[in-house]
Design a protein around this motif. Structure first.
Motif, short mmCIF file in Angstrom:
data_model
loop_
_atom_site.label_atom_id
_atom_site.label_comp_id
_atom_site.label_asym_id
_atom_site.label_seq_id
_atom_site.Cartn_x
_atom_site.Cartn_y
_atom_site.Cartn_z
N ARG A 5 -5.02 10.83 5.04
CA ARG A 5 -6.12 10.38 4.20
C ARG A 5 -5.61 9.27 3.29
O ARG A 5 -4.43 9.24 2.97
CB ARG A 5 -6.64 11.50 3.31
CG ARG A 5 -7.10 12.74 4.05
CD ARG A 5 -7.46 13.82 3.07
NE ARG A 5 -8.57 13.40 2.24
CZ ARG A 5 -9.80 13.91 2.33
NH1 ARG A 5 -10.06 14.86 3.19
NH2 ARG A 5 -10.76 13.47 1.56
N THR A 6 -6.50 8.43 2.86
CA THR A 6 -6.11 7.38 1.92
C THR A 6 -6.53 7.72 0.50
O THR A 6 -6.16 7.02 -0.43
CB THR A 6 -6.73 6.02 2.32
OG1 THR A 6 -8.14 6.16 2.40
CG2 THR A 6 -6.17 5.54 3.66
N ASP A 7 -7.28 8.79 0.32
CA ASP A 7 -7.64 9.23 -1.03
C ASP A 7 -6.72 10.38 -1.45
O ASP A 7 -5.89 10.84 -0.68
CB ASP A 7 -9.11 9.64 -1.09
CG ASP A 7 -9.47 10.73 -0.09
OD1 ASP A 7 -8.65 11.05 0.78
OD2 ASP A 7 -10.60 11.25 -0.17
N ASN A 33 -4.14 10.43 -3.21
CA ASN A 33 -2.73 10.09 -3.23
C ASN A 33 -2.26 10.11 -4.68
O ASN A 33 -2.86 9.47 -5.54
CB ASN A 33 -2.52 8.71 -2.60
CG ASN A 33 -1.06 8.35 -2.47
OD1 ASN A 33 -0.33 8.34 -3.45
ND2 ASN A 33 -0.63 8.08 -1.25
N ASP A 47 -0.18 7.31 3.43
CA ASP A 47 -1.33 8.20 3.46
C ASP A 47 -0.93 9.59 2.99
O ASP A 47 0.22 9.99 3.05
CB ASP A 47 -1.89 8.28 4.88
CG ASP A 47 -2.56 6.98 5.30
OD1 ASP A 47 -2.96 6.21 4.43
OD2 ASP A 47 -2.68 6.75 6.52
N THR A 48 -1.92 10.34 2.55
CA THR A 48 -1.72 11.70 2.08
C THR A 48 -1.89 12.66 3.26
O THR A 48 -2.93 12.67 3.90
CB THR A 48 -2.76 12.02 0.98
OG1 THR A 48 -2.60 11.09 -0.08
CG2 THR A 48 -2.60 13.43 0.47
N THR A 96 -1.89 6.63 -6.31
CA THR A 96 -3.01 5.72 -6.52
C THR A 96 -4.08 6.27 -7.45
O THR A 96 -4.85 5.51 -8.02
CB THR A 96 -3.69 5.36 -5.17
OG1 THR A 96 -4.13 6.56 -4.54
CG2 THR A 96 -2.73 4.62 -4.27
N GLY A 121 1.28 10.17 6.93
CA GLY A 121 0.25 11.11 6.52
C GLY A 121 0.00 12.26 7.47
O GLY A 121 -0.98 12.99 7.31
N THR A 141 0.83 -1.19 0.00
CA THR A 141 0.00 0.00 0.00
C THR A 141 0.88 1.25 0.00
O THR A 141 2.03 1.21 0.41
CB THR A 141 -0.93 0.04 1.23
OG1 THR A 141 -0.14 0.16 2.38
CG2 THR A 141 -1.81 -1.18 1.27
N TYR A 142 0.28 2.33 -0.43
CA TYR A 142 0.99 3.60 -0.46
C TYR A 142 0.80 4.35 0.85
O TYR A 142 -0.20 4.17 1.53
CB TYR A 142 0.51 4.45 -1.63
CG TYR A 142 0.87 3.87 -2.96
CD1 TYR A 142 2.17 3.97 -3.42
CD2 TYR A 142 -0.06 3.20 -3.72
CE1 TYR A 142 2.53 3.42 -4.64
CE2 TYR A 142 0.28 2.65 -4.94
CZ TYR A 142 1.58 2.76 -5.40
OH TYR A 142 1.93 2.22 -6.59
#
Length: 149
Positions: free
Chosen positions: A20-22, A24, A4-5, A27, A138, A1-2
């Protein structure tokens, strides 16, 4: 996984903090050729419609082409944002000068955005203050700091 932002900026000058996980950059988009590409100017780097620019000896800004100045970093380590002043679009991009990219940092005039360690990056001014630090999980750590350079 990348990772977090820690934060993302929108063209309407809004700022959205993480982790956040969006949103990024790794991704959301696959690597592709761009008709615009990255452009360098006078103490400026332009990524599509966004400019990161040294405005003067004391200010670095992140600006969208719509005119929204999302973030201003001052040489004293403080952070300001969502204003109309200090736009990177108030001048032409200009010929590339004082804009350098190395393995560890991007330097625009007196400012560096770069890796402090394998787990952190910072935004720092040459006079000794760091405005913000981002970590791999993040989190963002607003300054001012006299370290993390």
């Amino acid at each position: 996984t990348y990772p977090d932002t820690p934060v993302f900026y929108k063209s309407d000058r809004s700022i959205h903090h993480g982790p956040r996980t969006d949103y990024n950059a790794f991704t959301n988009k696959k690597p592709a050729l761009s008709e615009h590409g990255v452009e360098y100017g006078d103490k400026t780097v332009q990524l599509y419609d966004w400019r990161i620019s040294e405005i003067d000896d004391e200010h670095l800004s992140i600006t969208h082409s719509s005119g929204g100045v999302t973030r201003i970093f001052r040489s004293d380590g403080t952070i300001h944002g969502s204003v109309a002043d200090f736009s990177g679009y108030d001048k032409e991009l200009g010929a590339p000068s004082c804009a350098y990219l190395s393995e560890e940092y991007l330097q625009l005039g007196s400012w560096r955005i770069g890796a402090y360690s394998q787990k952190t990056i910072s935004i720092s001014h040459k006079e000794g203050y760091t405005s913000e630090v981002f970590d791999i999980v993040g989190n963002r750590h607003p300054g001012p700091y006299s370290d993390f350079q």
